[in-house]
Design an enzyme around this catalytic site. Sequence first.
Site, PDB file in Angstrom:
ATOM      1  N   LYS A  97       0.919  -1.153   0.060  1.00  0.00           N
ATOM      2  CA  LYS A  97       0.015   0.028   0.007  1.00  0.00           C
ATOM      3  C   LYS A  97       0.707   1.375  -0.021  1.00  0.00           C
ATOM      4  O   LYS A  97       0.263   2.441  -0.201  1.00  0.00           O
ATOM      5  CB  LYS A  97      -0.931   0.015   1.184  1.00  0.00           C
ATOM      6  CG  LYS A  97      -2.101  -1.110   1.051  1.00  0.00           C
ATOM      7  CD  LYS A  97      -2.918  -0.564  -0.216  1.00  0.00           C
ATOM      8  CE  LYS A  97      -4.236  -1.609  -0.287  1.00  0.00           C
ATOM      9  NZ  LYS A  97      -4.899  -1.005  -1.422  1.00  0.00           N
TER      10      LYS A  97
ATOM     11  N   SER B 243      -3.682 -12.695   2.478  1.00  0.00           N
ATOM     12  CA  SER B 243      -3.753 -12.393   1.070  1.00  0.00           C
ATOM     13  C   SER B 243      -2.611 -12.881   0.228  1.00  0.00           C
ATOM     14  O   SER B 243      -2.864 -13.107  -0.866  1.00  0.00           O
ATOM     15  CB  SER B 243      -4.124 -10.806   0.960  1.00  0.00           C
ATOM     16  OG  SER B 243      -3.024 -10.322   1.242  1.00  0.00           O
TER      17      SER B 243
END
Lengths: 315, 90
Positions: free
Chosen positions: A57, A274
């Site tokens: 991110k 994830s």
Amino acid sequence: MKQDLTPYVKRIALDEGMPSLVGNTPLLPLVTLSNNGTSNVQVFAKAEWFNPSGSVKDRPAWGIIQNALHEGRILPGMHLLDSTSGNMGIAYATFGSALGIPITLALPSNASPERIKILQALGAELVLTDPLEGSDGAIQVAQQMAEDHPEKYYYANQYDNPENWRSHYKSTGPELLEQTAGKITHFVAGMGTTGTLTGVSCYFAEHKTDVEIIGVQPDSPFNGLEGLKHIATSLQPGIYDPSAADRIIPVKTEDAYDMVRCLAREEGYFIGISSGAAAVAARQVANELEEGVVVTVFPDAGFKYLSDDELWKTT
Amino acid sequence: MPILKIPTPLRPYADGQGSITAPGKNVSEVLEFTLEQYPHLKKHLLSDDQQLRPFVNVFLGEENIKELQGIETPLKEDDILLIIPSIAGG
């Protein structure tokens, strides 16, 4: 060349400080998924926890902040506001702290304690939202706050902000091509905001059109794949382009959990949930091939999931 | 009777209900009643061996039942149970 981002430029030299460390993450070989090296199929993963705040991110967060500053959308005293499942918030809070930009985040109250503590350590203001409503509930809270107080908040809106996917177009895509010496044949990416998938897909559409793009989603609306989205039953991200993926592989939570443990215990890769889901899909793609170079993205490491006892349980 | 709160992603499998009033002296009985009423919920909550799937977190107030007595956790008449989803997105 230094960028003029007054008034924040006084706080940090942008081309020398922490933001300059975003991207250029290592490409890890995944021997277990490459049929133990006995076939002509190679599998690799981008280790995104090497970014300054510890996740993929950093790429969109820095892209969004940089763009907003250039456009003069974050004025002195304003807060950057967004909803997050954790990692995007940690990235915003990291750069916000360095630049002197206050960060306000809407976050479901059931976010892992590690994430909440990291965000608090970085000085972010947290608005904890109804856990029953999940991420979509946090999005709606952030939207309402932005509407109610436009003078106070710059609403970054990672789900709709094109700087999200552009950051991957500018960095992740070129890195993949360079690190595989142009040999990448398949790209596998988890779908949360869909920024990684969309950005890399756009880059390859222009620079290497024979790469198959594969998206990864939870196999059902109710799942344990933190960070990924079951697009069909969620608020659809504005940046989502259904044509970005050639196909989508659904992944069951238990399979991702098994993969997380497998890669930790057989290859020494301590990854998050994830990442485990991405690895499951990458293995499926690799098993279909006689030769090829399959590359996926591991969004973060396992540190933020240590409180999830079920994940690490030996079965 | 105890109330079981259903998270948004599971509501389509419970006729759109956000909460279900279910008789039961413990979590197990409440879940059993709920799954009888709404059998489409079963595959989302239970594994093949009929145990709660590893990522399913049921809270009694602020406490995860895993930290209490699991599905044998006793319930009072006015207790509220919550099934908490994982967090999607970025």
